[in-house]
Design an enzyme around this catalytic site. Structure first.
Site, PDB file in Angstrom:
ATOM      1  N   LEU A 145       0.868  -1.169   0.000  1.00  0.00           N
ATOM      2  CA  LEU A 145       0.000   0.000   0.000  1.00  0.00           C
ATOM      3  C   LEU A 145       0.907   1.221   0.000  1.00  0.00           C
ATOM      4  CD1 LEU A 145      -2.714  -0.835   2.724  1.00  0.00           C
ATOM      5  CD2 LEU A 145      -3.021  -0.883   0.243  1.00  0.00           C
ATOM      6  N   ASP A 146       0.496   2.282  -0.673  1.00  0.00           N
ATOM      7  CA  ASP A 146       1.268   3.524  -0.627  1.00  0.00           C
ATOM      8  C   ASP A 146       1.364   4.020   0.815  1.00  0.00           C
ATOM      9  OD1 ASP A 146       1.445   3.450  -3.363  1.00  0.00           O
ATOM     10  OD2 ASP A 146      -0.127   4.951  -3.702  1.00  0.00           O
ATOM     11  N   ARG A 147       2.403   4.796   1.077  1.00  0.00           N
ATOM     12  CA  ARG A 147       2.599   5.350   2.428  1.00  0.00           C
ATOM     13  C   ARG A 147       1.339   6.056   2.937  1.00  0.00           C
ATOM     14  NH1 ARG A 147       7.112   7.935   5.219  1.00  0.00           N
ATOM     15  NH2 ARG A 147       8.423   7.546   3.398  1.00  0.00           N
TER      16      ARG A 147
END
Length: 333
Positions: A145-147
Site C-alpha cells: 500500500l502507498d505510504r
C-alpha cells in the site's frame, strides 16, 4: 528444491525484473545466493544467461537450479537498537485485525511506509520484528500500500503462505474494495475506467500516465458513486481489476475526479479551499483464498484522513449500498 526445474513466465508477470520474479517465487532464497547463481549461469532464461535486472516476457522459460532449503548463514537476533520502541510496539499490536498460523493482517495507518527507502527508517517491514517466530523469522510482505493510503495489509508468516498469497495476488484471485473521496463527480454513477498506464518521469519523480505505447500496462478499475455532494465531491467505491502502481490514484485523476489530497496526480485541483489535505484513500476490504483452505474476509475501519474527508462532505456514518464488498458483483477482468 533438490533438482533442476523449469518455470514458464505467466502473463501477469510481463516486464517483471528477474529479481522481483525470483523473490516472489522463492521468498526464502537470500539475495546474495541468487546473485551467485546468476553469476555462475545456473539461472537461465530460454537457455541464456541473465542478470537480476533482466526483464521477463510471458511464455519465456526460467531454468531453476537446485536451491538451498536452509539459509546460508544462521539467523541473527536483532540488536536491541533495531527493535521497535515500546510506543511503536503498542501501536503495531493495536493494528492487528487478524492473525493465525499462516498470515497476519493489520489496518495500516496513513503515513506509515510499508518498506524502507531513502530517508525512511520507520516502516511496517521493520516493525515486523515484533512478530518474530521461534526461528527468528518475521512475517513477509506479499503486497503493498502507498505510504499515505490506509487500510488492510496482509503479511505471510511462512514461506508456503508467502508463495500461496503471492500467487493469489498475481492471478487476481483476491477481491479488494477501496474507499475514496474525490474532487468532482464521475459523469456516471457506475462504470469501469479502462486506461493503460506507463511510468514516466525521472528518478524520484516517477508518475503513472495514460499511454498507448507498447510499454504501457493494461489497467482497469471498477467504480461506483456511494454518495455525492452535488458536483463538488463524491465518495467512491473502487475495485482494482488489475494491480498497477498508483492505479487508483492515476485513474481517478486522469478521469477528471482526482482523489482528495492527492497533489501528485491531481495538482491544485486535489486541494480545494477548506478541505482536508491528506490523501483520502482507504483499503477497506480484502477477500482472499486462505493458504490453508477456504476464503478469508478482512475489513479495516477508516483511518483519520478518510474520516475527515467524509465529515467534510457532511456525510453521516450510515453505510450506503456498495460500501461493502458483498454488495459488489463479480467483475470481469
Amino acid at each position: 528444491m533438490t533438482g533442476v526445474e523449469q518455470k514458464t513466465v505467466a502473463k501477469s508477470e510481463a516486464d517483471w525484473r528477474f529479481d522481483r520474479w525470483c523473490k516472489t517465487h522463492f521468498p526464502d532464497l537470500p539475495f546474495g545466493r541468487m546473485q551467485k547463481l546468476l553469476r555462475t549461469g545456473q539461472f537461465r532464461l530460454d537457455g541464456k544467461r541473465i542478470d537480476a535486472s533482466s526483464r521477463l516476457m510471458p511464455g519465456q522459460v526460467v531454468r531453476i537450479p537446485p536451491l538451498p532449503i536452509e539459509p546460508d548463514v544462521p539467523l541473527l537476533q536483532p540488536k536491541p537498537s533495531q527493535m521497535p520502541s515500546e510506543r511503536d510496539a503498542a501501536m503495531m499490536r493495536s493494528l492487528v485485525i487478524h492473525e493465525d498460523d499462516a498470515l497476519l493482517a493489520i489496518a495500516k495507518p496513513a503515513g506509515l511506509a510499508v518498506q524502507g527507502g531513502s530517508g525512511t527508517t520507520r516502516h511496517v517491514d521493520g516493525l515486523m520484528q515484533l512478530f518474530l517466530d521461534k526461528n527468528g523469522e518475521k512475517p513477509r510482505l506479499v503486497h503493498r500500500l502507498d505510504r499515505d493510503t490506509s487500510g488492510v495489509l496482509v503479511l505471510a508468516k511462512t514461506a508456503a503462505a508467502a508463495r500461496s498469497l503471492s500467487f493469489a495476488f498475481q492471478q487476481h484471485k483476491i477481491r479488494k474494495l477501496y474507499w475514496a473521496v474525490v474532487v468532482g463527480r464521475p459523469k456516471r454513477d457506475v462504470g469501469v475506467i479502462d486506461l493503460a498506464l506507463e511510468k514516466g518521469g525521472g528518478a524520484g519523480r516517477e508518475k503513472m500516465t495514460a499511454s498507448e505505447s507498447d510499454e504501457a500496462r493494461h489497467a482497469r478499475t471498477a467504480f461506483r458513486v456511494l454518495e455525492a455532494n452535488a458536483k463538488v465531491a463524491a465518495w467512491l467505491g473502487l475495485m482494482p481489476l488489475t494491480g498497477r502502481t498508483h492505479q487508483l490514484r492515476a485513474h481517478c485523476a486522469l478521469s477528471g475526479f482526482p482523489i482528495l489530497g492527492d497533489g501528485k496526480y491531481g495538482g491544485k485541483d486535489a486541494h480545494p479551499t477548506g478541505a482536508p489535505s491528506e490523501l483520502a484513500l482507504h483499503a477497506r476490504e480484502l477477500d482472499l483464498p486462505h493458504p490453508d483452505g477456504g476464503r478469508l474476509r478482512l475489513v479495516a475501519e477508516p483511518d483519520q484522513p478518510i474520516k475527515e474527508a467524509l465529515a467534510w462532505m457532511g456525510l453521516n456514518r450510515t453505510l450506503p449500498p456498495y460500501a461493502r464488498l458483498d454488495d459488489w458483483p463479480e467483475e470481469r477482468r
